[in-house]
Design a protein around this motif. Structure first.
Motif, mmCIF file in Angstrom:
data_model
loop_
_atom_site.group_PDB
_atom_site.id
_atom_site.type_symbol
_atom_site.label_atom_id
_atom_site.label_comp_id
_atom_site.label_asym_id
_atom_site.label_seq_id
_atom_site.Cartn_x
_atom_site.Cartn_y
_atom_site.Cartn_z
ATOM 1 N N ARG A 23 0.848 -1.198 0.000
ATOM 2 C CA ARG A 23 0.000 0.000 0.000
ATOM 3 C C ARG A 23 0.881 1.245 0.000
ATOM 4 N NH1 ARG A 23 0.525 2.366 4.847
ATOM 5 N NH2 ARG A 23 0.676 1.111 6.739
ATOM 6 N N ALA A 24 0.254 2.391 -0.228
ATOM 7 C CA ALA A 24 0.948 3.674 -0.177
ATOM 8 C C ALA A 24 1.420 3.939 1.251
ATOM 9 C CB ALA A 24 0.021 4.789 -0.630
ATOM 10 N N MET A 25 2.600 4.528 1.354
ATOM 11 C CA MET A 25 3.114 4.923 2.660
ATOM 12 C C MET A 25 2.264 6.067 3.195
ATOM 13 S SD MET A 25 6.989 6.141 3.683
ATOM 14 C CE MET A 25 7.702 4.773 2.801
ATOM 15 N N ARG A 26 2.007 6.036 4.503
ATOM 16 C CA ARG A 26 1.211 7.065 5.170
ATOM 17 C C ARG A 26 2.088 7.843 6.145
ATOM 18 N NH1 ARG A 26 -2.850 2.429 7.021
ATOM 19 N NH2 ARG A 26 -3.863 2.029 5.017
ATOM 20 N N ALA A 27 1.669 9.043 6.472
ATOM 21 C CA ALA A 27 2.399 9.854 7.447
ATOM 22 C C ALA A 27 2.536 9.106 8.780
ATOM 23 C CB ALA A 27 1.708 11.194 7.650
ATOM 24 N N THR A 28 1.535 8.319 9.122
ATOM 25 C CA THR A 28 1.560 7.582 10.388
ATOM 26 C C THR A 28 2.546 6.408 10.376
ATOM 27 O OG1 THR A 28 -0.322 6.269 9.623
ATOM 28 C CG2 THR A 28 -0.805 8.205 11.006
ATOM 29 N N ASP A 29 3.169 6.133 9.218
ATOM 30 C CA ASP A 29 4.133 5.034 9.103
ATOM 31 C C ASP A 29 5.558 5.440 9.503
ATOM 32 O OD1 ASP A 29 2.166 3.303 8.132
ATOM 33 O OD2 ASP A 29 2.587 3.859 6.046
ATOM 34 N N ALA A 30 5.775 6.700 9.810
ATOM 35 C CA ALA A 30 7.142 7.199 10.030
ATOM 36 C C ALA A 30 7.913 6.390 11.071
ATOM 37 C CB ALA A 30 7.107 8.668 10.422
ATOM 38 N N GLU A 31 7.299 6.076 12.196
ATOM 39 C CA GLU A 31 8.020 5.357 13.250
ATOM 40 C C GLU A 31 8.417 3.949 12.803
ATOM 41 O OE1 GLU A 31 7.446 4.302 17.954
ATOM 42 O OE2 GLU A 31 6.413 6.040 17.112
ATOM 43 N N ALA A 32 7.506 3.255 12.141
ATOM 44 C CA ALA A 32 7.803 1.899 11.674
ATOM 45 C C ALA A 32 8.846 1.917 10.558
ATOM 46 C CB ALA A 32 6.524 1.218 11.190
ATOM 47 N N VAL A 33 8.778 2.895 9.669
ATOM 48 C CA VAL A 33 9.763 3.006 8.589
ATOM 49 C C VAL A 33 11.131 3.348 9.169
ATOM 50 C CG1 VAL A 33 10.403 4.359 6.544
ATOM 51 C CG2 VAL A 33 8.060 3.524 6.809
ATOM 52 N N ASN A 34 11.165 4.187 10.190
ATOM 53 C CA ASN A 34 12.427 4.521 10.849
ATOM 54 C C ASN A 34 13.040 3.283 11.507
ATOM 55 O OD1 ASN A 34 14.256 6.822 11.721
ATOM 56 N ND2 ASN A 34 13.813 5.826 13.665
ATOM 57 N N ALA A 35 12.218 2.492 12.169
ATOM 58 C CA ALA A 35 12.716 1.257 12.788
ATOM 59 C C ALA A 35 13.277 0.313 11.721
ATOM 60 C CB ALA A 35 11.603 0.575 13.578
ATOM 61 N N LEU A 36 12.604 0.219 10.592
ATOM 62 C CA LEU A 36 13.061 -0.605 9.480
ATOM 63 C C LEU A 36 14.424 -0.121 8.988
ATOM 64 C CD1 LEU A 36 11.885 -2.889 7.600
ATOM 65 C CD2 LEU A 36 11.128 -1.049 6.108
ATOM 66 N N ALA A 37 14.568 1.175 8.800
ATOM 67 C CA ALA A 37 15.818 1.755 8.299
ATOM 68 C C ALA A 37 16.977 1.543 9.258
ATOM 69 C CB ALA A 37 15.626 3.242 8.033
ATOM 70 N N ASN A 38 16.695 1.358 10.532
ATOM 71 C CA ASN A 38 17.751 1.169 11.523
ATOM 72 C C ASN A 38 18.153 -0.290 11.710
ATOM 73 O OD1 ASN A 38 18.675 3.731 12.542
ATOM 74 N ND2 ASN A 38 16.582 4.034 13.257
ATOM 75 N N MET A 39 17.522 -1.209 10.995
ATOM 76 C CA MET A 39 17.903 -2.618 11.086
ATOM 77 C C MET A 39 19.226 -2.843 10.361
ATOM 78 S SD MET A 39 14.363 -4.586 10.538
ATOM 79 C CE MET A 39 13.292 -4.742 11.940
ATOM 80 N N PRO A 40 20.117 -3.634 10.940
ATOM 81 C CA PRO A 40 21.445 -3.823 10.329
ATOM 82 C C PRO A 40 21.405 -4.334 8.895
ATOM 83 C CG PRO A 40 21.406 -4.771 12.529
ATOM 84 C CD PRO A 40 19.996 -4.354 12.209
ATOM 85 N N GLY A 41 20.586 -5.315 8.602
ATOM 86 C CA GLY A 41 20.532 -5.867 7.254
ATOM 87 C C GLY A 41 19.934 -4.893 6.261
ATOM 88 N N HIS A 42 18.863 -4.237 6.646
ATOM 89 C CA HIS A 42 18.217 -3.245 5.784
ATOM 90 C C HIS A 42 19.211 -2.139 5.462
ATOM 91 C CE1 HIS A 42 15.611 0.139 4.697
ATOM 92 N NE2 HIS A 42 14.679 -0.748 4.398
ATOM 93 N N ARG A 43 19.839 -1.610 6.474
ATOM 94 C CA ARG A 43 20.792 -0.508 6.310
ATOM 95 C C ARG A 43 22.003 -0.935 5.484
ATOM 96 N NH1 ARG A 43 21.735 0.393 11.379
ATOM 97 N NH2 ARG A 43 23.625 -0.838 11.449
#
Length: 179
Positions: A23-43
């Motif tokens: 689905r389209a990213m929502r403004a309310t997704d910021a915290e979850a997207v930030n957590a995703l970006a901070n994962m070692p493998g993702h990063r």
């Protein structure tokens, strides 16, 4: 221990996810997207620095560039991947770049295929994009295989493309042309 070794040591998981959504990213997704970006493998597969600040991610999520597409993959209410299409302007309006990443615990379970499939379909059928481009580290064999599956080809090697985990690493420039 290097991050690549940490990623490879994880136990095997079931292959495909039933009920995966895009689905389209929502403004309310910021915290979850930030957590995703901070994962070692993702990063490890991106140009992101460690310790991404929530405020920076929130600003990016809440202020999208007009004409760009930002998506998330969800499974059982959790964001397990994200991706985006960034369309170029002017004489390159026929082209766009892609970026994506998958939650460390969901790699190899169809999230990347679902995200990339949706982005390619939107680019082809809704945006009339003729050329999709991306950059991928040369040691990211799983991502390279995924991109090849969707018709991307290596167009060049970018030597010492980025500084990652204490060393310079190369990347491939890949593209998919729709004629």
């Amino acid at each position: 221990m290097k991050i690549a070794e940490e990623i490879q040591e994880k136990p095997p998981r079931p292959s495909r996810l039933e009920g995966l959504g895009i689905r389209a990213m929502r403004a309310t997704d910021a915290e979850a997207v930030n957590a995703l970006a901070n994962m070692p493998g993702h990063r490890y597969g991106t140009l992101r620095l460690p310790h991404a600040r929530l405020e920076e991610t929130r600003k990016w999520v809440e202020s999208p560039t007009p004409g760009n597409i930002a998506l998330v993959a969800t499974y059982e209410g959790q964001i397990v991947g994200n991706g985006g299409i960034n369309r170029f302007q002017g004489r390159r309006s026929h082209a766009a770049s892609l970026g994506m990443g998958v939650h460390d615990d969901f790699v190899g379970r169809g999230v990347g295929s679902a995200l990339l499939g949706e982005m390619v379909q939107v680019a082809d059928d809704w945006l009339d994009i003729r050329r999709l481009e991306l950059t991928v580290y040369t040691d990211n064999e799983a991502a390279i295989a995924l991109y090849r599956k969707f018709g991307f080809e290596v167009e060049g090697r970018l030597r010492q493309f980025a500084f990652r985990n204490g060393e310079y690493v190369d990347a491939y420039s890949m593209a998919r042309l729709r004629v």
